[in-house]
Motif scaffolding. Structure first.
Motif, mmCIF file in Angstrom:
data_model
loop_
_atom_site.group_PDB
_atom_site.id
_atom_site.type_symbol
_atom_site.label_atom_id
_atom_site.label_comp_id
_atom_site.label_asym_id
_atom_site.label_seq_id
_atom_site.Cartn_x
_atom_site.Cartn_y
_atom_site.Cartn_z
ATOM 1 N N PHE A 258 37.939 47.178 32.202
ATOM 2 C CA PHE A 258 38.057 47.653 33.580
ATOM 3 C C PHE A 258 39.341 48.452 33.755
ATOM 4 N N ARG A 259 40.424 47.948 33.221
ATOM 5 C CA ARG A 259 41.725 48.610 33.315
ATOM 6 C C ARG A 259 41.688 49.977 32.622
ATOM 7 N N ILE B 267 42.979 49.066 47.066
ATOM 8 C CA ILE B 267 41.645 48.691 46.574
ATOM 9 C C ILE B 267 41.703 48.437 45.077
ATOM 10 N N PHE B 268 42.451 49.313 44.374
ATOM 11 C CA PHE B 268 42.555 49.144 42.924
ATOM 12 C C PHE B 268 43.211 47.807 42.577
ATOM 13 N N VAL B 269 44.323 47.496 43.240
ATOM 14 C CA VAL B 269 45.023 46.235 42.954
ATOM 15 C C VAL B 269 44.130 45.040 43.303
ATOM 16 N N THR C 255 43.101 42.321 40.607
ATOM 17 C CA THR C 255 43.405 40.904 40.830
ATOM 18 C C THR C 255 42.132 40.065 40.762
ATOM 19 N N ALA C 256 41.071 40.587 41.379
ATOM 20 C CA ALA C 256 39.798 39.851 41.357
ATOM 21 C C ALA C 256 39.295 39.672 39.932
ATOM 22 N N THR D 41 38.380 35.982 35.390
ATOM 23 C CA THR D 41 38.626 35.540 34.008
ATOM 24 C C THR D 41 39.108 34.098 33.985
ATOM 25 N N VAL D 42 40.026 33.772 34.897
ATOM 26 C CA VAL D 42 40.543 32.394 34.950
ATOM 27 C C VAL D 42 39.410 31.426 35.316
ATOM 28 N N VAL D 43 38.594 31.824 36.304
ATOM 29 C CA VAL D 43 37.462 30.980 36.705
ATOM 30 C C VAL D 43 36.506 30.797 35.525
ATOM 31 N N LEU D 44 36.346 31.873 34.771
ATOM 32 C CA LEU D 44 35.459 31.817 33.594
ATOM 33 C C LEU D 44 35.966 30.772 32.593
ATOM 34 N N TRP D 45 37.278 30.761 32.367
ATOM 35 C CA TRP D 45 37.849 29.779 31.448
ATOM 36 C C TRP D 45 37.578 28.357 31.932
#
Lengths: 333, 199
Positions: A56-57, A284-286, A290-291, A296-300
């Motif tokens: 994404f980045r 919007i980009f930030v 952040t989302a 990713t953290v939620v995925l872990w």
């Protein structure tokens, strides 16, 4: 007058890069060939989410603020990614639904595959128009691939699973051309080494017995690698091959692309036009960045709590990022 | 245009939830595991050198027992197995793949003729076509099945060398008989002539 030259060997960054690449592939092949199921679980757990953030980045760093002459191309890209993702998720989550028989599900899957191929072909054609080159060869190729998607749908779907890791390697090749051309030759040698490692894996694993399918997770991993389609090939070989290629894919996105393109380093937001340009959309980009990190953290946490279910959900939604890769890759050609 | 695109996108996206959330019909019988039709009996396996084809001979009395068991169960649908065996293609698949293949050949030929001035492009296309044949051949041969001995029901299937495959298949004729009370599997076991080096 005579000129004296000293011919010597200098170790360059390209040499270091190629040695490190080949060494990493060798270690990965050895480990994955020995413990394919375990490494499949570990690599997806560790790298799946972060590599999506890096993608994404990277894509946002390549997205211009004003589309200009590329407006048609980007509109066609978005017009493909969104509906195809929605349609895929519909097919995926409704596959057990009584409304749809198995035959209708197969038909809709073939329709989705055809739409995907036609969309990619359209992007190739539009890019050719932009570069004022004749890329109309894309049209017959697209129709040939569409015929394969109908006549051998299972093999087609499996081919997508195995071709996807090479997309990242293609991205890296295009990026090295632009920002680190002195590494290009070394990278081509590195790419040439991958079939070598695959042949070694196949030679050593072809006689191995099939992997365990005693749990739902192990069955899923085997099925994802095509064990139910290629029944005469050892699932140990198939899973090891798939995990090896996916590991290179993660390695490219997480390490190599930021290495060759400073703009892809995640925290260097000033290199992202959408953030730093006066006409950009920094908030919007930030928010999106952040989302994506939070997801990713939620995925872990999800992997830790219920790996199998989280894996299924992740690979369902991951189709979005796979589709998004194509427009950016074709734009770089 | 933007509003229309947004509306279409939203409709398609929300359709995911609509279709995915439709409940299954309340079919209690689907929730209970179905017992299988089974009878315990004995099977004779006879290897005969003079037989030409494999035969499975089932006494009529045992077929009647099995039929009685099947009639007490629901019609078990094996349609899923039929669809997922994957060996045949249906009419729609044939039509669509034929249509796309025809378009590919026609348009590829048109492109080939138009780009006759560019031999480099033609070499690239020919190389790509050859590469796709090689890749397809790799898939086909890698997925090749076991040797002929494991693909026909003969005495050779029982040899130690075939055990490594763990499975086999072949044509068999299923017959019924009134004469016997045991299931009999007749397996052709032709004698192999010794090779010139052996005696």
């Amino acid at each position: 007058m005579q000129e004296v030259r000293t011919i010597g060997y200098r170790l360059s960054s390209a040499h270091v890069f190629s040695v490190a690449f080949v060494l990493a592939c060798a270690i990965a092949a050895a480990l994955i060939g020995s413990f394919p199921l375990q490494l499949s679980v570990v690599t997806v757990f560790l790298f799946a989410g972060p590599h999506n953030v890096m993608e994404f980045r990277y894509f946002t760093s390549r997205m211009p603020v004003r589309w200009g002459r590329s407006r048609t191309f980007y509109l066609a890209a978005i017009a493909g990614v969104l509906p195809l993702t929605a349609a895929y998720l519909t097919l995926y989550f409704s596959s057990g639904n009584w409304l749809w028989s198995l035959e209708s599900l197969q038909t809709f899957t073939a329709v989705w595959n055809t739409s995907f191929i036609l969309w990619v072909g359209t992007l190739f054609y539009l890019r050719g128009q932009q570069r004022r080159k004749d890329w109309s060869i894309a049209i017959p190729i697209v129709f040939l691939l569409a015929s394969l998607a109908w006549v051998v749908p299972q093999y087609w779907s499996l081919a997508l699973v195995y071709v996807h890791p090479f997309i990242a390697m293609w991205f890296l090749e295009r990026q090295i051309r632009r920002t680190k051309p002195e590494w290009l030759r070394a990278y081509h040698y590195c790419l040439a080494s991958i079939p070598f490692f695959l042949v070694i894996l196949w030679a050593s694993l072809y006689g191995k017995s099939n992997l365990s399918q005693e749990t739902n997770l192990f069955w899923r991993i085997n099925q994802h690698a095509g064990s139910e389609i290629l029944q005469n090939i050892s699932s140990h070989l198939l899973v090891a091959t798939h995990v090896f290629l996916e590991s290179i894919h993660y390695f490219v996105w997480l390490l190599l692309i930021p290495l060759v393109d400073k703009r892809a380093i995640p925290w260097k937001l000033n290199d992202v036009p959408l953030f730093s340009n006066i006409n950009g959309i920094p908030k919007i980009f930030v928010a999106f960045l952040t989302a994506s990190v939070l997801i990713t953290v939620v995925l872990w946490f999800g992997f830790a709590a219920d790996y199998t279910t989280t894996r299924d959900i992740y690979f369902a939604f991951a189709i979005g990022h796979v589709l998004a890769e194509f427009p950016f890759l074709i734009k770089m050609l | 245009m933007k509003k229309l695109t947004t509306l279409i996108g939203m409709t398609l996206f929300t359709s995911t939830y609509c279709f995915a959330d439709i409940a299954r019909p309340n079919n209690l019988s689907a929730q209970t595991p179905k017992p299988r039709a089974a009878i315990e009996t004995t099977m004779d396996i006879r290897l005969r050198p003079d037989e030409k084809e494999a035969r499975l001979i089932i006494p009529k009395s045992q077929i009647k027992q099995l039929r009685a068991q099947l009639e007490t169960l629901d019609e078990g649908s094996n349609n899923a197995a039929v669809f997922t065996s994957g060996n045949g293609i249906n009419g729609l698949q044939t039509i669509m793949s034929g249509l796309f293949l025809s378009l590919a050949i026609v348009l590829g030929g048109v492109w080939f003729m138009r780009s006759a001035k560019s031999p480099r492009a033609n070499k690239g296309v020919i190389a790509a076509i050859l590469l796709s044949f090689v890749a397809s051949a790799t898939f086909v041969f890698a997925n090749a099945g076991p040797p002929a001995e494991a693909r026909s029901i003969t005495g050779k299937m029982f040899s130690q060398a075939m055990h490594i495959y763990g499975f086999g298949w072949g044509k068999i004729k299923v017959e019924t008989t009134d004469d016997d009370d045991r299931i009999t599997l007749i397996v052709p076991n032709p004698k192999t002539s010794p090779s010139p080096g052996e005696e």
